[in-house]
Scaffold this motif. Structure first.
Motif, mmCIF file in Angstrom:
data_model
loop_
_atom_site.group_PDB
_atom_site.id
_atom_site.type_symbol
_atom_site.label_atom_id
_atom_site.label_comp_id
_atom_site.label_asym_id
_atom_site.label_seq_id
_atom_site.Cartn_x
_atom_site.Cartn_y
_atom_site.Cartn_z
ATOM 1 N N THR A 51 1.106 -1.457 -0.019
ATOM 2 C CA THR A 51 0.211 0.207 -0.153
ATOM 3 C C THR A 51 0.773 1.514 -0.173
ATOM 4 O O THR A 51 0.792 2.721 -0.974
ATOM 5 C CB THR A 51 -0.666 0.000 1.129
ATOM 6 N N SER A 52 1.751 1.145 0.598
ATOM 7 C CA SER A 52 2.654 2.584 1.276
ATOM 8 C C SER A 52 3.577 2.367 -0.099
ATOM 9 O O SER A 52 3.221 4.106 -0.826
ATOM 10 C CB SER A 52 3.868 1.958 1.855
ATOM 11 N N MET A 53 3.705 1.800 -1.013
ATOM 12 C CA MET A 53 4.940 1.688 -2.254
ATOM 13 C C MET A 53 3.688 2.278 -3.460
ATOM 14 O O MET A 53 4.032 3.302 -4.124
ATOM 15 C CB MET A 53 5.444 0.422 -2.711
ATOM 16 N N LEU A 54 2.589 1.712 -2.856
ATOM 17 C CA LEU A 54 1.413 1.769 -4.490
ATOM 18 C C LEU A 54 1.306 3.754 -4.226
ATOM 19 O O LEU A 54 1.053 4.408 -5.075
ATOM 20 C CB LEU A 54 0.419 1.039 -4.188
ATOM 21 N N LEU A 55 1.270 3.896 -3.459
ATOM 22 C CA LEU A 55 0.680 5.259 -2.661
ATOM 23 C C LEU A 55 2.156 6.380 -3.167
ATOM 24 O O LEU A 55 1.535 7.495 -3.319
ATOM 25 C CB LEU A 55 0.579 6.139 -1.240
ATOM 26 N N GLN A 56 3.549 6.137 -2.716
ATOM 27 C CA GLN A 56 4.387 6.855 -3.564
ATOM 28 C C GLN A 56 4.474 6.729 -4.418
ATOM 29 O O GLN A 56 4.553 8.104 -5.174
ATOM 30 C CB GLN A 56 5.174 5.798 -2.647
ATOM 31 N N ALA A 57 4.174 5.765 -5.193
ATOM 32 C CA ALA A 57 3.945 6.167 -6.863
ATOM 33 C C ALA A 57 2.833 7.190 -7.265
ATOM 34 O O ALA A 57 3.377 8.091 -8.291
ATOM 35 C CB ALA A 57 3.797 4.633 -7.460
ATOM 36 N N ALA A 58 2.024 7.281 -6.859
ATOM 37 C CA ALA A 58 0.656 8.089 -6.764
ATOM 38 C C ALA A 58 1.065 9.952 -6.411
ATOM 39 O O ALA A 58 0.668 10.355 -7.405
ATOM 40 C CB ALA A 58 -0.706 7.586 -6.323
ATOM 41 N N LEU B 30 4.679 11.818 4.545
ATOM 42 C CA LEU B 30 3.471 12.131 3.692
ATOM 43 C C LEU B 30 2.944 10.788 3.650
ATOM 44 O O LEU B 30 1.709 10.416 3.412
ATOM 45 C CB LEU B 30 3.018 13.216 2.576
ATOM 46 N N VAL B 31 3.808 9.994 2.705
ATOM 47 C CA VAL B 31 3.574 7.950 2.717
ATOM 48 C C VAL B 31 3.376 7.929 3.977
ATOM 49 O O VAL B 31 1.721 6.456 4.140
ATOM 50 C CB VAL B 31 4.731 7.471 1.663
ATOM 51 N N ARG B 32 3.633 7.833 4.967
ATOM 52 C CA ARG B 32 3.694 6.854 6.067
ATOM 53 C C ARG B 32 1.837 7.492 6.614
ATOM 54 O O ARG B 32 1.459 6.600 6.991
ATOM 55 C CB ARG B 32 4.388 7.126 6.992
ATOM 56 N N VAL B 33 1.626 8.116 7.155
ATOM 57 C CA VAL B 33 0.211 8.845 7.141
ATOM 58 C C VAL B 33 -0.654 8.987 6.364
ATOM 59 O O VAL B 33 -2.308 8.421 6.538
ATOM 60 C CB VAL B 33 0.525 10.494 6.943
ATOM 61 N N LEU B 34 -0.569 8.860 4.988
ATOM 62 C CA LEU B 34 -1.493 7.945 4.201
ATOM 63 C C LEU B 34 -1.610 7.036 4.253
ATOM 64 O O LEU B 34 -2.981 6.287 3.359
ATOM 65 C CB LEU B 34 -1.546 8.876 2.461
ATOM 66 N N THR B 35 -0.239 5.884 4.352
ATOM 67 C CA THR B 35 -0.351 4.607 4.310
ATOM 68 C C THR B 35 -1.510 3.938 5.379
ATOM 69 O O THR B 35 -2.011 3.566 5.694
ATOM 70 C CB THR B 35 1.074 4.444 3.816
ATOM 71 N N LYS B 36 -1.093 4.708 6.402
ATOM 72 C CA LYS B 36 -1.659 4.889 8.386
ATOM 73 C C LYS B 36 -3.650 4.363 7.695
ATOM 74 O O LYS B 36 -3.934 4.192 8.155
ATOM 75 C CB LYS B 36 -1.528 5.695 8.902
#
Length: 341
Positions: free
Chosen positions: A106-113, A287-293
């Protein structure tokens, strides 16, 4: 103007209160802290998210990772779990039509986005074609006289505030309809009517913060496919594009007469909006951490990320959507400040 400057630096308030419908929960990232158009007949273009096809709610994944199950494929192309994810009992979350087998994916998908949305941020320039001044437009159309224009400009200059159209209407007796028509010519857009406006029914189009900060007014959805978005005196095409990408609806913009807009906009702000959280991040990793959470907590059946000016807007559908717009309780929004770095 950056959105957070307008909203008094939300991200620094660590105090959290009981959240009411439509209210925003505010948090700072340093504290660790669905919208497919699910109708079978609607969808978004291939280029919207880089996804390969239009999908209905029950469609199988075109890029893997759409539906979780024994033989589901993780949407993260760099997933390292291999066959091990077959033994994970995990039906969500879904991000941009892709299922992720773990929080790391999930974190990697969000980082790419996030990188996709922020890609052109530093070099972004908004193309602005020359617009004929409002007074000259009205003068050319014969709607005001040179003397009226001169008086309005002098009054505006002496007062040091106010729009020219307002001075013409309130002090020189020019019809408000003519000013709005002139603004439509200036922006090359339609003047939209405001009939049977349903504020509560349109409150899920975009977060309350965007409606207030950017002066937007959702007007109506036509034929389940076209969303009309109104503005008072100038269009915000960046916001319109973001809404189009998020909703999958075609967005048509236009202007609304000032007196009608002000009243309807005030009423719109009193509607019941989906719950929102505002986050201020100091770095991409934070940002990636908080959105993943947020995504891992909500386990949405769909979620999407789009950029709106200096913000990122994450919408999570916690239940499948029926109809052109979601219900208030079926979506949650997270609005992220991109910071100054």
């Amino acid at each position: 103007m950056p959105l957070l400057e307008k909203k008094n630096d939300f991200g620094r308030d660590r105090h959290t209160t009981q959240q009411q419908p439509g209210r925003m929960k505010m948090s700072g990232v340093g504290n660790e802290t669905r919208r497919n158009n699910f109708d079978q007949g609607l969808g978004i273009t291939d280029s919207t998210y880089g996804l390969p096809s239009v999908l209905g709610w029950a469609d199988a994944p075109a890029n893997g990772g759409r539906l979780a199950g024994l033989f589901a494929t993780c949407a993260n192309s760099d997933c390292a779990s291999g066959w091990l994810h077959l033994w994970r009992s995990r039906s969500g979350p879904i991000f941009e039509r892709g299922w992720s087998c773990s929080a790391n994916c999930t974190s990697m998908l969000l980082q790419a986005a996030i990188r996709r949305e922020m890609g052109g941020r530093q070099s972004e320039t908004i193309s602005r074609r020359h617009r004929v001044p409002l007074g000259l437009v009205m003068l050319e159309q014969g709607w005001i006289t040179p003397d009226q224009l001169r008086q309005a400009l002098d009054a505006q200059k002496n007062a040091g505030q106010g729009r020219l159209g307002t001075w013409l209407v309130q002090h020189l007796g020019v019809a408000e309809q003519l000013v709005t028509r002139a603004l439509g010519l200036q922006w090359n857009c339609a003047v939209l009517p405001l009939d049977f406006h349903d504020a509560d029914g349109l409150a899920t189009v975009l977060p309350r913060l965007f409606i207030e900060a950017f002066g937007a007014l959702p007007l109506r959805v036509a034929a389940g496919q076209i969303l009309y978005l109104g503005f008072e005196d100038r269009l915000d095409r960046i916001l319109a594009l973001a809404v189009e990408r998020m909703s999958g609806l075609r967005v048509e913009t236009g202007l609304v007469r000032e007196s009608m807009f002000v009243s309807a906009h005030r009423q719109m702000l009193q509607a019941s909006f989906p719950n929102s959280e505002l986050i201020e991040a100091s770095s991409e990793s934070a940002l990636v951490r908080v959105l993943t959470k947020a995504v891992e907590r909500a386990k949405p059946v769909e979620s999407r990320l789009v950029r709106v000016h200096d913000c990122l807007w994450l919408r999570m559908w916690v239940r499948p959507q029926v109809g052109p717009l979601p219900n208030t309780g079926d979506v949650e929004d997270v609005i992220c400040s991109l910071g100054s770095s």
